[in-house]
Design an enzyme around this catalytic site. Sequence first.
Site, PDB file in Angstrom:
ATOM      1  N   GLU A   8      -7.822  -4.587  10.484  1.00 42.04           N
ATOM      2  CA  GLU A   8      -7.399  -5.886   9.946  1.00 42.04           C
ATOM      3  C   GLU A   8      -8.344  -6.973  10.447  1.00 42.04           C
ATOM      4  O   GLU A   8      -9.051  -6.805  11.429  1.00 42.04           O
ATOM      5  CB  GLU A   8      -5.991  -6.232  10.449  1.00 42.04           C
ATOM      6  CG  GLU A   8      -4.953  -5.154  10.251  1.00 42.04           C
ATOM      7  CD  GLU A   8      -4.394  -5.153   8.853  1.00 42.04           C
ATOM      8  OE1 GLU A   8      -4.403  -6.216   8.204  1.00 42.04           O
ATOM      9  OE2 GLU A   8      -3.970  -4.085   8.387  1.00 42.04           O
ATOM     10  N   VAL A  30       5.052   7.865  12.364  1.00 45.07           N
ATOM     11  CA  VAL A  30       4.110   8.338  13.385  1.00 45.07           C
ATOM     12  C   VAL A  30       3.129   9.313  12.744  1.00 45.07           C
ATOM     13  O   VAL A  30       3.534  10.284  12.110  1.00 45.07           O
ATOM     14  CB  VAL A  30       4.834   9.069  14.539  1.00 45.07           C
ATOM     15  CG1 VAL A  30       3.825   9.541  15.591  1.00 45.07           C
ATOM     16  CG2 VAL A  30       5.885   8.181  15.177  1.00 45.07           C
ATOM     17  N   GLY A  51      -3.254   5.271   5.524  1.00 41.20           N
ATOM     18  CA  GLY A  51      -3.773   5.348   4.161  1.00 41.20           C
ATOM     19  C   GLY A  51      -2.644   5.501   3.165  1.00 41.20           C
ATOM     20  O   GLY A  51      -1.562   5.998   3.486  1.00 41.20           O
ATOM     21  N   LYS A 105       4.323   3.955  18.287  1.00 38.41           N
ATOM     22  CA  LYS A 105       4.433   5.362  17.886  1.00 38.41           C
ATOM     23  C   LYS A 105       4.812   6.256  19.072  1.00 38.41           C
ATOM     24  O   LYS A 105       5.623   7.168  18.927  1.00 38.41           O
ATOM     25  CB  LYS A 105       3.131   5.814  17.235  1.00 38.41           C
ATOM     26  CG  LYS A 105       2.866   5.080  15.910  1.00 38.41           C
ATOM     27  CD  LYS A 105       1.451   5.325  15.426  1.00 38.41           C
ATOM     28  CE  LYS A 105       1.163   4.575  14.131  1.00 38.41           C
ATOM     29  NZ  LYS A 105      -0.291   4.597  13.804  1.00 38.41           N
ATOM     30  N   THR A 163       0.827  -1.207   0.000  1.00 42.16           N
ATOM     31  CA  THR A 163       0.000   0.000   0.000  1.00 42.16           C
ATOM     32  C   THR A 163       0.863   1.260   0.000  1.00 42.16           C
ATOM     33  O   THR A 163       0.711   2.139  -0.854  1.00 42.16           O
ATOM     34  CB  THR A 163      -0.918   0.014   1.240  1.00 42.16           C
ATOM     35  OG1 THR A 163      -1.669  -1.200   1.251  1.00 42.16           O
ATOM     36  CG2 THR A 163      -1.877   1.183   1.198  1.00 42.16           C
ATOM     37  N   VAL A 164       1.777   1.348   0.960  1.00 45.37           N
ATOM     38  CA  VAL A 164       2.565   2.581   1.091  1.00 45.37           C
ATOM     39  C   VAL A 164       3.566   2.729  -0.059  1.00 45.37           C
ATOM     40  O   VAL A 164       3.665   3.788  -0.687  1.00 45.37           O
ATOM     41  CB  VAL A 164       3.279   2.636   2.460  1.00 45.37           C
ATOM     42  CG1 VAL A 164       4.147   3.891   2.555  1.00 45.37           C
ATOM     43  CG2 VAL A 164       2.265   2.605   3.598  1.00 45.37           C
TER      44      VAL A 164
END
Lengths: 416, 416
Positions: free
Chosen positions: A185, A127, A298, A200, A11-12
Amino acid sequence: MKKFAVLGYGTVGSGVVELFFKNRKKIEQKAGEKMELGYILDLRDFPDSPYADCFTKSLDNILVDEDIAVVAECMGGVEPAFTYLMQCLELGISVVTSNKELIAQKGAELLAAAKTYNANCFFEASVGGAIPIIRPLHRCLAANDISAIYGILNGTTNFILNKMLSDDMSFDAALKLAQELGYAEREPSADVDGHDACRKICILSSLAFGKHVYPSSVHTEGIREISLEDAAAADALDGAVKLIASVRKLANGKILPAVMPMFVPHENLISRVDGVFNCVEVCGDAIDRAYFCGRGAGKLPTASAVMGDIIEAVKQHETVLSQDWIDDGSQDHVADISELVAGMFIRFAEPHNAIEVCEYLSQFLAERGRDGAQVSAVDNACLVNLPLTESERTKVVTALEENDWKVAHTMPVMEA
Amino acid sequence: MKKFAVLGYGTVGSGVVELFFKNRKKIEQKAGEKMELGYILDLRDFPDSPYADCFTKSLDNILVDEDIAVVAECMGGVEPAFTYLMQCLELGISVVTSNKELIAQKGAELLAAAKTYNANCFFEASVGGAIPIIRPLHRCLAANDISAIYGILNGTTNFILNKMLSDDMSFDAALKLAQELGYAEREPSADVDGHDACRKICILSSLAFGKHVYPSSVHTEGIREISLEDAAAADALDGAVKLIASVRKLANGKILPAVMPMFVPHENLISRVDGVFNCVEVCGDAIDRAYFCGRGAGKLPTASAVMGDIIEAVKQHETVLSQDWIDDGSQDHVADISELVAGMFIRFAEPHNAIEVCEYLSQFLAERGRDGAQVSAVDNACLVNLPLTESERTKVVTALEENDWKVAHTMPVMEA
């Protein structure tokens, strides 16, 4: 011209590639020179990708290319990410990562290696997703003595807590909805049990206070115990239940990081941050407090942070030392959760007369030399809005139960 | 060791000196080297100051000192600040300023000079006081195509609007209170007429879109026309009146900067920013939106931003080009306020039947092909929450008045 590589085309990673080609002109302008995507490392095949030529299955192909200036790691997990990034740094190649698990476990080592080899290791995306927080914290707020950081650092749990209240849902129903919408998930433990937020806050704690904090040293509670009744009672008491990742500096010099559901009064902006948004509040002696909010996860929001770091790594020819922290093997600087001093949200198992509860608790606190005026109540919950030690909090619960007001749930109150 | 000088020993300048000596160890650690306060330039005498040795009345004393690496200007006003900073830059000395008037008028020239002489000109404190926004915007969000920026950029007006509603005060009474508390000047025009916010949105517009925007090109309204009735009606319609400084990119490629009171729906975090706090919302194609909030003014909050820039100037040995913008003498890139497309908040001079108003307006809009469902009303005001052109907004008002619903005040609606 500077070449960069992306490790991991999930995704990233795919978001980073997409964003680069979408805004390439602007990105090159900000970087001050032409840039090129050199390689994408992934074990899978993507024969139909427009970037098929860039794919490789071996890091070595990237390392031998002398034009590679930056490697962006978007694979997740500690290994092989750690080994890969160390190999890059040892060759003087700057690295960028969105991998919170990696930085929370190996941040000090990576930063030390970056320094040794005069490269950079940037991790803005680790983060708060899209939210600029790492760079503002160690650069813009560099002149502050930081006293505390509070944050909603997990969008999934924030979405669930929000939905419970807004749509009158149980935790289980809200979790199911989050899973259906792709926010949670199938195995939701990392989110709902607080582990993601814990990593984080470890990163922010290490950066703000200069010494590595490991996830295993941090008191971590999730939101499974939060009921619709808690959410509704908090609302009635003019606040909201939020999963808060926090760290504060104690008078004894230690720091107290923690992840736990807290009652956040509506005077604090954090209580107003809804849905999948994240928010970080930084408290410092000069700024008082500053808030940073945005999308915490996202594809493109996270890619924005990674790409911002890539640009920075292209421009920055010296190691940025202000984001450094040490790890001397000890966690003695981390206080135990029993040292937490905070107000209390108390929900009763059954409704009671709010005025009676207030009067009783006020008197109980006043008799012990505490300001009894800071108590408010609704029919099934009350709020003691003054800082209490663990032993004081225990005494309050004992006193209430001795009066036959059975306590169903308590939560600490976040300072306004 | 790096020496720095402070020009102007007023509120901000003395705050910078205070903060440096308070957190010197931390500051030097972040800068990566020892630092020293070399000079304070002020025409006044401060014989009892602990820094009496540092005072000078002549810039020349500073310029001839070869150890001076950074000069921080906290004097305010365009001259002599501009001439002084140009003299510094020409000698390769980096400059830092908290002076919004200076950057809004002379930013492009100062940045060009910084580039020519391989120095830096930083101005984080010029917008949003303590809030990190300049550096996050051009560095952390560098990969984004920015579509809009919205902000509460003046704490005084935010305090006044807040007080009107929370304490049932008229504008005049709230202004008087702000003056008594030291939040507003005796001559409050720069704040309440929007000029201060205008300078700040000029700086953000120039930075985000790459071309200088002058205050004289920006539609600027203040809050003198806002009544308690407006504030109360906005609250009833689930929003708040805020003085919003904004800039958005239009489809025709121009940008539309403006300062004006707007109705901000409660779904937008900006509506929740109260008191003297500032907040900036940045909208970009990758991040969606991010918010930056904090104290927009005050001695130490502003000093925090100045000192952060001084540290950065000490560390940064090359000109940071990503904060550059051009000025080719034309303001053709700035659109006229008549191009504003926005929803409408409408307050009536007298109460009316809310259901009748809703039905009438919904039908009126539906007949003109617009979604009539986006109308809500209370007894003395209504909200048309869909984007209307100027001519459409005029038609709505005319239609209402033809129906004998006299319009007392209208405001544009900020997008949620």
